[in-house]
Design an enzyme around this catalytic site. Sequence first.
Site, PDB file in Angstrom:
ATOM      1  N   THR A   1       1.069  -1.068  -0.061  1.00  0.00           N
ATOM      2  CA  THR A   1      -0.301   0.179   0.105  1.00  0.00           C
ATOM      3  C   THR A   1       0.610   1.057  -0.209  1.00  0.00           C
ATOM      4  OG1 THR A   1      -1.642   1.741   1.206  1.00  0.00           O
ATOM      5  CG2 THR A   1      -0.053  -0.319   2.553  1.00  0.00           C
ATOM      6  N   ILE A   2       0.663   1.934  -0.070  1.00  0.00           N
ATOM      7  CA  ILE A   2       1.852   3.547  -0.777  1.00  0.00           C
ATOM      8  C   ILE A   2       1.271   4.370   0.773  1.00  0.00           C
ATOM      9  CG2 ILE A   2       0.916   3.785  -3.554  1.00  0.00           C
ATOM     10  CD1 ILE A   2      -1.263   6.261  -2.627  1.00  0.00           C
ATOM     11  N   ASP A   3       0.034   3.708   1.465  1.00  0.00           N
ATOM     12  CA  ASP A   3      -0.302   4.509   2.529  1.00  0.00           C
ATOM     13  C   ASP A   3       0.521   3.832   3.615  1.00  0.00           C
ATOM     14  OD1 ASP A   3      -2.679   5.464   1.304  1.00  0.00           O
ATOM     15  OD2 ASP A   3      -4.108   4.701   2.724  1.00  0.00           O
TER      16      ASP A   3
ATOM     17  N   MET B   1      -2.759  11.044  -0.447  1.00  0.00           N
ATOM     18  CA  MET B   1      -3.843  10.083   0.663  1.00  0.00           C
ATOM     19  C   MET B   1      -3.083   9.992   1.507  1.00  0.00           C
ATOM     20  SD  MET B   1      -4.165   7.108  -3.151  1.00  0.00           S
ATOM     21  CE  MET B   1      -5.353   7.796  -4.013  1.00  0.00           C
ATOM     22  N   GLY B   2      -3.934   8.627   2.435  1.00  0.00           N
ATOM     23  CA  GLY B   2      -3.618   8.350   3.109  1.00  0.00           C
ATOM     24  C   GLY B   2      -4.802   8.335   3.984  1.00  0.00           C
ATOM     25  N   ARG B   3      -5.580   6.892   4.135  1.00  0.00           N
ATOM     26  CA  ARG B   3      -6.746   7.008   4.733  1.00  0.00           C
ATOM     27  C   ARG B   3      -6.727   6.980   6.266  1.00  0.00           C
ATOM     28  NH1 ARG B   3     -10.411   3.897   2.438  1.00  0.00           N
ATOM     29  NH2 ARG B   3      -9.942   2.926   1.009  1.00  0.00           N
TER      30      ARG B   3
ATOM     31  N   GLN C   1      -0.713   9.512  -7.258  1.00  0.00           N
ATOM     32  CA  GLN C   1       0.217   8.956  -6.822  1.00  0.00           C
ATOM     33  C   GLN C   1       0.567   7.590  -7.134  1.00  0.00           C
ATOM     34  OE1 GLN C   1      -0.389  11.091  -2.389  1.00  0.00           O
ATOM     35  NE2 GLN C   1      -1.599  11.389  -3.735  1.00  0.00           N
TER      36      GLN C   1
HETATM   37  O1  F6P Z   1      -4.735   2.214   0.584  1.00  0.00           O
HETATM   38  C1  F6P Z   1      -4.665   2.912  -0.754  1.00  0.00           C
HETATM   39  C2  F6P Z   1      -5.638   4.040  -0.957  1.00  0.00           C
HETATM   40  O2  F6P Z   1      -4.462   4.530  -2.095  1.00  0.00           O
HETATM   41  C3  F6P Z   1      -6.214   5.034   0.321  1.00  0.00           C
HETATM   42  O3  F6P Z   1      -5.041   6.066  -0.110  1.00  0.00           O
HETATM   43  C4  F6P Z   1      -6.805   5.624  -0.824  1.00  0.00           C
HETATM   44  O4  F6P Z   1      -7.915   6.186   0.113  1.00  0.00           O
HETATM   45  C5  F6P Z   1      -8.037   4.584  -1.044  1.00  0.00           C
HETATM   46  O5  F6P Z   1      -6.729   3.536  -1.629  1.00  0.00           O
HETATM   47  C6  F6P Z   1      -8.491   5.504  -2.944  1.00  0.00           C
HETATM   48  O6  F6P Z   1      -8.690   3.105  -3.386  1.00  0.00           O
HETATM   49  P1  F6P Z   1      -9.543   2.945  -4.580  1.00  0.00           P
HETATM   50  O7  F6P Z   1      -8.839   3.717  -5.881  1.00  0.00           O
HETATM   51  O8  F6P Z   1     -10.520   2.397  -4.856  1.00  0.00           O
HETATM   52  O9  F6P Z   1     -10.591   4.874  -4.130  1.00  0.00           O
END
Ligand code: F6P
Length: 381
Positions: free
Chosen positions: A165-167, A209-211, A313
């Site tokens: 995960t990039i997070d 990003m960064g949930r 990103q």
């Molecule tokens: O979990 C990695 C992530 O890039 C989060 O930072 C982001 O909220 C989410 O994925 C976005 O996912 P999607 O592309 O399915 O909307």
Amino acid sequence: MPDRSHDRDGDNIVGGLVSLLDQPSRKGEVADCAYGPISLTGMIGILTAGGDCPGLNAVIRAVVHRAEEGGQTCIGIRDGWKGLMENITVPLDRDLVDEIVGLGGTILGTSRKDPYVHGDGLTSILPMIEANGIDRVVVIGGEGTLASALRLSQEGLPIIGVPKTIDNDIAATDVTFGFHTAVQIATDAIDRLTTTAESHNRVILVEVMGRHAGWIAAYAGIASGADAILVPEVPFDLGNLATLLKRRQARGKNYSIVVVAEGTALPEDLKGPSVKRDAYGFERLGGIANVLAPAIEALSGFETRVTVLGHVQRGGTPTAYDRILATRFGVAAADLALSGASGVMVALRGDQIVPVPLEEACARVRLLDPAIYEVAETFFG
Ligand code: F6P
């Protein structure tokens, strides 16, 4: 095949949890699972699920190479768990994966379809596991994917997890691959935004990003010299932020860069009514900067513009660091599969790749280290 299970000093190269690795290859055996026996054929299934991330292809390449070296075959499962639920697979061999170490995205495709959300867990995939002769699945995924991998492994499916995960928010590993690339992309973007912000005397609010965790915001913010960084882990006050921006102007800095992680909580009075969720029940994020910017402009009096970096990103070529980490993870995952291990995830601890129980990886989210945020705060204002 060379014996790779031990290094020159006699230590296991994947280290730790030696009992898991002591299991010999079980090709030809029959393993019990909750829904009956699975015959062990030596076929390793590989899938990538959840959001994509730079470095996925480097893992796939490494697993295939190492497994072939060990005399086993790999099969690609298309579009994450969906491929196992709907029997969509592709053959994989080293010729097919030779050139993909630097390729972004995933050659296998991905989705957020999940065997527990959209099916009955192991029963929804077991026929496909047996039809394809798969006896071990290398699951490359983030938080939601690994949680389902854990449940499947508890039901009896042999699984090796690889954290992506990039997070950078997976517990039990010091770093996930993809994070370094995302930080570099965000840093490059903020560097560019800084020169235009200065030319126009603007505040630019950059959303990254960064949930749950502010790793990308903090790292990219530190690297690019951001003037304030808002992260999910640290509550903030809009009034204090406006004061900080005015203080900067008072010392002759008539522009500012504020980085905000998408998962940062909005002040109560700015929260909207509806929340969209994905298949794992996670809130679909993105856009917090658009809500914050008018409030910052009103409180500070400075023209405030927004840039949401979004999926840029996650796209494109991985950095050398991520290619190497992903490759090390893939090699270790294949070694674990060859050794008969299951229910484990490969992890980076210090400079070693080690197996950790999937339970440990799924037990919590890895939040931003407060010491990193403290470093970032030194440069605020
Ligand atoms: O979990 C990695 C992530 O890039 C989060 O930072 C982001 O909220 C989410 O994925 C976005 O996912 P999607 O592309 O399915 O909307």
